[in-house]
Design a protein around this motif. Structure first.
Motif, PDB file in Angstrom:
ATOM      1  N   THR A 162      -4.870   0.591 -11.683  1.00  0.00           N
ATOM      2  CA  THR A 162      -3.810   0.553 -10.260  1.00  0.00           C
ATOM      3  C   THR A 162      -4.198  -0.136  -9.527  1.00  0.00           C
ATOM      4  OG1 THR A 162      -3.888   2.882 -10.756  1.00  0.00           O
ATOM      5  CG2 THR A 162      -3.213   1.707  -8.569  1.00  0.00           C
ATOM      6  N   TRP A 163      -3.938  -1.386  -8.733  1.00  0.00           N
ATOM      7  CA  TRP A 163      -3.924  -2.990  -8.832  1.00  0.00           C
ATOM      8  C   TRP A 163      -3.328  -2.222  -6.697  1.00  0.00           C
ATOM      9  CZ3 TRP A 163      -6.629  -6.293 -10.950  1.00  0.00           C
ATOM     10  CH2 TRP A 163      -6.385  -5.930 -12.124  1.00  0.00           C
ATOM     11  N   PRO A 164      -3.934  -3.256  -6.531  1.00  0.00           N
ATOM     12  CA  PRO A 164      -3.610  -2.615  -4.830  1.00  0.00           C
ATOM     13  C   PRO A 164      -2.521  -2.969  -4.206  1.00  0.00           C
ATOM     14  CG  PRO A 164      -5.856  -3.750  -5.411  1.00  0.00           C
ATOM     15  CD  PRO A 164      -5.505  -3.952  -6.755  1.00  0.00           C
ATOM     16  N   THR A 165      -1.256  -3.856  -3.661  1.00  0.00           N
ATOM     17  CA  THR A 165      -0.341  -4.250  -3.120  1.00  0.00           C
ATOM     18  C   THR A 165      -0.955  -4.751  -2.018  1.00  0.00           C
ATOM     19  OG1 THR A 165      -0.008  -2.416  -1.671  1.00  0.00           O
ATOM     20  CG2 THR A 165       0.860  -1.540  -2.849  1.00  0.00           C
ATOM     21  N   ARG A 166       0.019  -6.289  -2.104  1.00  0.00           N
ATOM     22  CA  ARG A 166      -0.020  -6.974  -1.231  1.00  0.00           C
ATOM     23  C   ARG A 166      -1.134  -6.712   0.518  1.00  0.00           C
ATOM     24  NH1 ARG A 166       0.479 -12.519  -0.486  1.00  0.00           N
ATOM     25  NH2 ARG A 166       1.647 -12.662  -2.426  1.00  0.00           N
ATOM     26  N   ARG A 167       0.015  -5.375   0.788  1.00  0.00           N
ATOM     27  CA  ARG A 167      -0.083  -5.239   2.242  1.00  0.00           C
ATOM     28  C   ARG A 167      -1.450  -3.755   2.153  1.00  0.00           C
ATOM     29  NH1 ARG A 167       0.024  -0.173   5.452  1.00  0.00           N
ATOM     30  NH2 ARG A 167       1.221  -1.533   7.291  1.00  0.00           N
ATOM     31  N   GLU A 168      -1.884  -3.502   1.422  1.00  0.00           N
ATOM     32  CA  GLU A 168      -2.724  -2.735   1.344  1.00  0.00           C
ATOM     33  C   GLU A 168      -4.318  -3.749   0.943  1.00  0.00           C
ATOM     34  OE1 GLU A 168      -2.520   1.217  -2.023  1.00  0.00           O
ATOM     35  OE2 GLU A 168      -2.697  -0.571  -2.238  1.00  0.00           O
ATOM     36  N   THR A 169      -4.214  -4.653   0.530  1.00  0.00           N
ATOM     37  CA  THR A 169      -5.154  -6.063   0.087  1.00  0.00           C
ATOM     38  C   THR A 169      -5.501  -6.520   2.065  1.00  0.00           C
ATOM     39  OG1 THR A 169      -4.483  -6.392  -1.714  1.00  0.00           O
ATOM     40  CG2 THR A 169      -6.027  -8.044  -1.064  1.00  0.00           C
ATOM     41  N   VAL A 228      -4.352  -4.819   4.445  1.00  0.00           N
ATOM     42  CA  VAL A 228      -5.223  -4.045   6.064  1.00  0.00           C
ATOM     43  C   VAL A 228      -6.724  -4.202   5.563  1.00  0.00           C
ATOM     44  CG1 VAL A 228      -5.213  -1.550   6.398  1.00  0.00           C
ATOM     45  CG2 VAL A 228      -3.364  -2.873   6.132  1.00  0.00           C
ATOM     46  N   THR A 229      -7.303  -3.971   4.472  1.00  0.00           N
ATOM     47  CA  THR A 229      -8.635  -4.311   3.388  1.00  0.00           C
ATOM     48  C   THR A 229      -9.573  -5.593   4.327  1.00  0.00           C
ATOM     49  OG1 THR A 229      -7.904  -2.602   1.666  1.00  0.00           O
ATOM     50  CG2 THR A 229      -9.513  -3.847   1.452  1.00  0.00           C
ATOM     51  N   THR A 230      -8.264  -6.182   4.002  1.00  0.00           N
ATOM     52  CA  THR A 230      -9.316  -7.890   4.361  1.00  0.00           C
ATOM     53  C   THR A 230      -9.240  -7.904   6.195  1.00  0.00           C
ATOM     54  OG1 THR A 230      -8.297  -8.801   2.867  1.00  0.00           O
ATOM     55  CG2 THR A 230      -8.874  -9.847   4.303  1.00  0.00           C
TER      56      THR A 230
END
Length: 66
Positions: free
Chosen positions: A22-29, A31-33
């Motif tokens: 399950t790959w993260p979405t661009r938004r999740e990436t 926010v995490t960054t």
């Protein structure tokens, strides 16, 4: 000992396993960054403050001894 598989079978198995991820979405990436950078800044300020306090305490102790 594991049995050897040919390269074609190995690549098929790799593709099957990658499709399960399950790959993260661009938004999740993003926010995490941002959260990682915020935590880095908080840790840096914390250790700066601790270093300054310890430096002052050690300086005061060395002044008492001289």
């Amino acid at each position: 000992m594991a049995s050897k598989t040919n390269p074609f079978t190995f690549l098929q198995q790799v593709r099957q396993e990658v499709s399960k991820v399950t790959w993260p979405t661009r938004r999740e990436t993003m926010v995490t960054t941002v959260m990682v950078f915020i935590m880095i800044l908080l840790a840096a300020f914390f250790f700066l403050a601790v270093d300054q306090v310890l430096s002052t305490v050690v300086g005061m102790l060395l002044d008492i001894g001289s």
